[in-house]
Write a protein that holds these residues in place. Structure first.
Motif, short mmCIF file in Angstrom:
data_model
loop_
_atom_site.label_atom_id
_atom_site.label_comp_id
_atom_site.label_asym_id
_atom_site.label_seq_id
_atom_site.Cartn_x
_atom_site.Cartn_y
_atom_site.Cartn_z
N GLN A 215 0.84 -1.18 0.00
CA GLN A 215 0.00 0.00 0.00
C GLN A 215 0.88 1.24 0.00
O GLN A 215 1.85 1.32 0.74
N VAL A 216 0.52 2.20 -0.85
CA VAL A 216 1.23 3.48 -0.92
C VAL A 216 0.26 4.57 -0.52
O VAL A 216 -0.81 4.71 -1.11
N ARG A 217 0.61 5.32 0.49
CA ARG A 217 -0.25 6.41 0.97
C ARG A 217 0.13 7.68 0.21
O ARG A 217 1.19 8.25 0.43
N ALA A 218 -0.76 8.11 -0.70
CA ALA A 218 -0.50 9.28 -1.53
C ALA A 218 -0.84 10.56 -0.80
O ALA A 218 -0.17 11.58 -0.95
N VAL A 219 -1.90 10.53 -0.02
CA VAL A 219 -2.36 11.71 0.73
C VAL A 219 -2.71 11.23 2.14
O VAL A 219 -3.38 10.22 2.31
#
Length: 58
Positions: A28-32
């Motif tokens: 998972q990549v947290r963009a905001v």
């Protein structure tokens, strides 16, 4: 009266990354992460930041 109001905006993307020749791992990549701000009616705002900072996602 606020014209724009954001409170705790978040966006997470699921991506698959190579870990070997045939193996992939889901991450998972947290963009905001928890952006909050208000823009009153009649105000002019610029939203700037480096590439990949989440500007378009927001």
């Amino acid at each position: 009266m606020d014209f724009i109001e954001l409170d705790g905006v978040e966006k997470v993307f699921d991506v698959r990354r190579k870990t070997g020749r045939l193996r992939r791992e889901k991450q998972q990549v947290r963009a905001v992460d928890g952006i909050s701000f208000r823009v009153p009616r009649g105000e002019m705002v610029g939203y700037i930041g480096p590439n990949g900072a989440g500007k378009s996602t927001t």
